[in-house]
Design a protein around this motif. Structure first.
Motif, mmCIF file in Angstrom:
data_model
loop_
_atom_site.group_PDB
_atom_site.id
_atom_site.type_symbol
_atom_site.label_atom_id
_atom_site.label_comp_id
_atom_site.label_asym_id
_atom_site.label_seq_id
_atom_site.Cartn_x
_atom_site.Cartn_y
_atom_site.Cartn_z
ATOM 1 N N PRO A 39 0.802 -1.232 0.000
ATOM 2 C CA PRO A 39 0.000 0.000 0.000
ATOM 3 C C PRO A 39 0.835 1.282 0.000
ATOM 4 N N ASP A 43 -1.723 3.561 -1.830
ATOM 5 C CA ASP A 43 -2.783 3.810 -0.847
ATOM 6 C C ASP A 43 -2.390 5.033 -0.011
ATOM 7 N N PHE B 69 -3.388 -4.992 5.213
ATOM 8 C CA PHE B 69 -2.839 -3.890 6.011
ATOM 9 C C PHE B 69 -3.003 -2.524 5.367
ATOM 10 N N GLY B 70 -3.476 -2.457 4.118
ATOM 11 C CA GLY B 70 -3.823 -1.181 3.514
ATOM 12 C C GLY B 70 -5.150 -0.666 4.054
ATOM 13 N N SER B 71 -5.576 0.516 3.574
ATOM 14 C CA SER B 71 -6.770 1.150 4.130
ATOM 15 C C SER B 71 -8.053 0.590 3.532
ATOM 16 N N PRO B 75 -7.593 3.396 8.300
ATOM 17 C CA PRO B 75 -6.338 3.589 7.557
ATOM 18 C C PRO B 75 -5.539 2.298 7.374
ATOM 19 N N THR B 76 -5.699 1.349 8.303
ATOM 20 C CA THR B 76 -5.100 0.024 8.082
ATOM 21 C C THR B 76 -6.092 -1.021 8.551
#
Lengths: 140, 163
Positions: A39, A43, B69-71, B75-76
Motif C-alpha cells: 500500500p 494507498d 494492512f492497507g486502508s 487507515p489500516t
C-alpha cells in the motif's frame, strides 16, 4: 542494433528521458503487473496516516524497470548479461526522471566482446534515484 | 514460500513492459519480434521480479477473505506492529540480475531461493539499518540456470524522512 566495440569508447554516454511527470496511475500499473501491492505505493491514506510518509512513492523496481529501457535501447535486445542498481532515493508522483549510461570498459572475454556500463537515473532536481552497473554482449 | 513455477506468458510481458514505460515491440508484438536478433518476444530485464504473482504466500498481495494492512474502513485493516518492526520500515535497497539467457513466452521456469549475506550499518536518519540478501535462481525446463536475481532488503528502526 547492438553496440559495436570498434565504434564506442570508454567515457561515451547515452542519456534518455524516462518520464516528465510520473503518475500515480503508472505506479498502480506497475503494482498490477509486478504483483507488488504494497500500500505504500498506491494507498494514500495508509501511507500518510499509518506509515508516516508525505504521499505514496514508486516501487524501486519501477524505477529500475524504467531505467532498464534506457539500457536495452542502448545495448540492443537480448544483449544484457548483468544489470544491478542501488535504490538511493525515493521517487515520488510528479517526478521527472532521466537515465544515463556511461561506458566504463570495452573488453573481450572468451572471444565475446563486452561493454561495462555505469547506470544512473536522476530526478528533476538532479538527485540520483538509482545507480548501478550493467554488462552487455556487443559486436566486434 | 516463494513461487516454485513461473510460467512466462506473452500478456504478462506486455503488461509489465507497459508498466515500466517501454514501448519496444519486442515485448508485445510477436511479428515484429520475429525480425529481431532474439527472433521472439523476450522478457524485459526486470520482469523476473513479477514471479511474485505465482507465489501463493506473497505478503504484499491481499489474500481473499483475509484482513489487509492497507486502508479500507480504517487507515489500516490490521493492528499496528504486525511485522514486529518498531515503527520502522522495510525497503528495497538493491537489486541485481545476472542473465545467462533471455526467456520467451511459452517457457516455464522453476524457481529456487536461498538467503544470502546479512549485515548491519548505522544510518544517518533511520537509526540502525539491517541489510539482508535474498538470492532467487530461475531454471528452464532442461535444468539450465537462465537468470539469477539478488535482492537486498533493508529494515530501518524509524520511518525514513524525506528530504
Amino acid at each position: 542494433m547492438a553496440l559495436q566495440a570498434s565504434k564506442i569508447q570508454v567515457g561515451d554516454t547515452h542519456t534518455q528521458k524516462l518520464t516528465d511527470d510520473l503518475s500515480r496511475t503508472q505506479i498502480v500499473q506497475y503494482a498490477g503487473a509486478s504483483g507488488d501491492y504494497n500500500p505504500l505505493h498506491s494507498d494514500e491514506i495508509f501511507t500518510t496516516k499509518v506509515a508516516g510518509y508525505p504521499t505514496v512513492f514508486a516501487h524501486g523496481m519501477l524505477t529500475m524497470g524504467m531505467t532498464g529501457r534506457m539500457v536495452t535501447d542502448y545495448v540492443g535486445d537480448g544483449r544484457l548479461t548483468a544489470y544491478g542498481v542501488r535504490f538511493t532515493r525515493q521517487v515520488w508522483p510528479g517526478d521527472a526522471l532521466t537515465a544515463t549510461a556511461k561506458i566504463d570498459a570495452v573488453r573481450e572475454e572468451d572471444g565475446q566482446n563486452l561493454v561495462d556500463l555505469s547506470v544512473s537515473t536522476v530526478n528533476q532536481d538532479g538527485d540520483v534515484v538509482v545507480m548501478g552497473k550493467a554488462t552487455a554482449k556487443i559486436d566486434p | 514460500m516463494a513461487a516454485k513455477k513461473f510460467p512466462i506468458e506473452a500478456g504478462h510481458i506486455m503488461m509489465f513492459a507497459r508498466a515500466v514505460g517501454d514501448p519496444n515491440p519486442i515485448y508485445h508484438d510477436a511479428d515484429a519480434a520475429a525480425d529481431t536478433e532474439p527472433g521472439n518476444v523476450i522478457a524485459p530485464p526486470t520482469f523476473y521480479q513479477s514471479s511474485a504473482q505465482y507465489d501463493p504466500d506473497y505478503f504484499l498481495r491481499p489474500k481473499i477473505g483475509e484482513p489487509w494492512f492497507g486502508s479500507g474502513k480504517n487507515p489500516t485493516g490490521v493492528p499496528p506492529k504486525r511485522t514486529g518492526g518498531d515503527g520502522g520500515t522495510g525497503l528495497h535497497a538493491e537489486q541485481r540480475f545476472e542473465y545467462f539467457r533471455h526467456v520467451s513466452p511459452g517457457e516455464t521456469l522453476t524457481i529456487k531461493t536461498r538467503p544470502g549475506k546479512t549485515w548491519e550499518r548505522q544510518g544517518k536518519r533511520g537509526g540502525k539499518l539491517t541489510f539482508s540478501e535474498n538470492i532467487t535462481e530461475y531454471f528452464d525446463e532442461s535444468g539450465e540456470l537462465v537468470v539469477r536475481a539478488t535482492g537486498v532488503g533493508v529494515r530501518t528502526e524509524k520511518v525514513v524522512e524525506s528530504d
